[in-house]
Design a protein around this motif. Sequence first.
Motif, short mmCIF file in Angstrom:
data_model
loop_
_atom_site.label_atom_id
_atom_site.label_comp_id
_atom_site.label_asym_id
_atom_site.label_seq_id
_atom_site.Cartn_x
_atom_site.Cartn_y
_atom_site.Cartn_z
N ALA A 89 -37.92 -7.27 -56.85
CA ALA A 89 -38.14 -5.87 -56.46
C ALA A 89 -39.62 -5.53 -56.45
N SER A 90 -40.36 -6.02 -57.44
CA SER A 90 -41.79 -5.78 -57.49
C SER A 90 -42.48 -6.41 -56.27
N ASN A 91 -42.11 -7.63 -55.96
CA ASN A 91 -42.69 -8.30 -54.79
C ASN A 91 -42.33 -7.56 -53.51
N ASP A 92 -41.10 -7.08 -53.42
CA ASP A 92 -40.68 -6.31 -52.23
C ASP A 92 -41.54 -5.06 -52.07
N ARG A 93 -41.88 -4.42 -53.17
CA ARG A 93 -42.72 -3.21 -53.09
C ARG A 93 -44.12 -3.57 -52.57
N ALA A 94 -44.67 -4.66 -53.07
CA ALA A 94 -46.00 -5.07 -52.61
C ALA A 94 -45.98 -5.46 -51.13
N VAL A 95 -44.93 -6.16 -50.73
CA VAL A 95 -44.80 -6.57 -49.33
C VAL A 95 -44.63 -5.34 -48.44
N ALA A 96 -43.86 -4.37 -48.89
CA ALA A 96 -43.68 -3.13 -48.12
C ALA A 96 -45.01 -2.41 -47.93
N GLN A 97 -45.86 -2.49 -48.93
CA GLN A 97 -47.18 -1.86 -48.82
C GLN A 97 -48.00 -2.54 -47.71
N LEU A 98 -47.91 -3.86 -47.63
CA LEU A 98 -48.62 -4.56 -46.55
C LEU A 98 -48.01 -4.23 -45.20
N ALA A 99 -46.68 -4.18 -45.15
CA ALA A 99 -46.00 -3.89 -43.88
C ALA A 99 -46.36 -2.50 -43.36
N ALA A 100 -46.69 -1.59 -44.26
CA ALA A 100 -47.03 -0.23 -43.85
C ALA A 100 -48.47 -0.10 -43.34
N LEU A 101 -49.27 -1.14 -43.55
CA LEU A 101 -50.66 -1.07 -43.06
C LEU A 101 -50.69 -1.04 -41.54
N PRO A 102 -51.55 -0.20 -40.99
CA PRO A 102 -51.74 -0.29 -39.54
C PRO A 102 -52.48 -1.58 -39.22
N PRO A 103 -52.35 -2.06 -38.00
CA PRO A 103 -53.10 -3.28 -37.64
C PRO A 103 -54.60 -3.07 -37.86
N SER A 104 -55.26 -4.11 -38.28
CA SER A 104 -56.71 -4.08 -38.46
C SER A 104 -57.37 -4.42 -37.13
N PRO A 105 -58.62 -3.96 -36.92
CA PRO A 105 -59.28 -4.21 -35.64
C PRO A 105 -59.59 -5.69 -35.38
N ASP A 106 -59.78 -6.47 -36.46
CA ASP A 106 -60.11 -7.89 -36.29
C ASP A 106 -59.83 -8.61 -37.61
N LEU A 107 -60.01 -9.91 -37.60
CA LEU A 107 -59.71 -10.74 -38.76
C LEU A 107 -60.57 -10.35 -39.96
N ARG A 108 -61.85 -10.15 -39.74
CA ARG A 108 -62.74 -9.78 -40.84
C ARG A 108 -62.30 -8.47 -41.48
N SER A 109 -62.03 -7.48 -40.66
CA SER A 109 -61.57 -6.18 -41.18
C SER A 109 -60.25 -6.31 -41.90
N ALA A 110 -59.39 -7.20 -41.41
CA ALA A 110 -58.07 -7.38 -42.03
C ALA A 110 -58.20 -7.81 -43.48
N VAL A 111 -59.18 -8.66 -43.79
CA VAL A 111 -59.37 -9.10 -45.17
C VAL A 111 -59.67 -7.90 -46.06
N GLY A 112 -60.57 -7.04 -45.62
CA GLY A 112 -60.89 -5.84 -46.40
C GLY A 112 -59.70 -4.90 -46.51
N ASP A 113 -58.96 -4.73 -45.43
CA ASP A 113 -57.79 -3.86 -45.46
C ASP A 113 -56.72 -4.39 -46.40
#
Length: 186
Positions: free
Chosen positions: A60-84
């Motif tokens: 359940a804890s892992n599912d919550r963390a994964v849901a948080q990532l799934a809710a992220l909007p796409p990042s503009p590029d690979l470098r930005s994605a790391v920061g996001d």
Amino acid sequence: MAKDPQRRTEWTEAATDYVLDHGLIGLSLRPLAAELGTSDRMLLYHFGSKDELVAAVLRASNDRAVAQLAALPPSPDLRSAVGDLWAAVQAEPGDRCTRIYVEAAALGLFGREPYASVVREANAVWTTALVTHLVRSGVDRALAARAADVVDAAFMGFQLDLPLDVDPAARARAVADLADAVAALA
């Protein structure tokens, strides 16, 4: 009395909240049960064992963390994605979920179950979530898989250093250096 799957689900979520607040190491069923308004015997009835309850909480804890990532909007590029991704890992509930993961992974290193098995499962789900975010951000799938491995390993190292009061400016530089290194993979 028949087991109630809805009650098990409710208790899993409430137990996850409890563990996120109190930690996993040293978890005792009696205080947990008291917090949930039940008995340790009822928890064992519904989960079968303390290990099964712990496994459900870790998932359940892992599912919550994964849901948080799934809710992220796409990042503009690979470098930005790391920061996001790093910002998401550091925000609630991701930061507490990661701490619980680290506790479980430490116990799993010694082959202790259910930690070892659930951590392997969590790793696969987490890596898929990282790759998915990178692909949604326009990164080729093969590169996203390579980048996810590097990002995950570095993030884990950063997480292990958090309690050591590392200078926030130094950590920000390390995340930026990671972003540069991952972007160079392209």
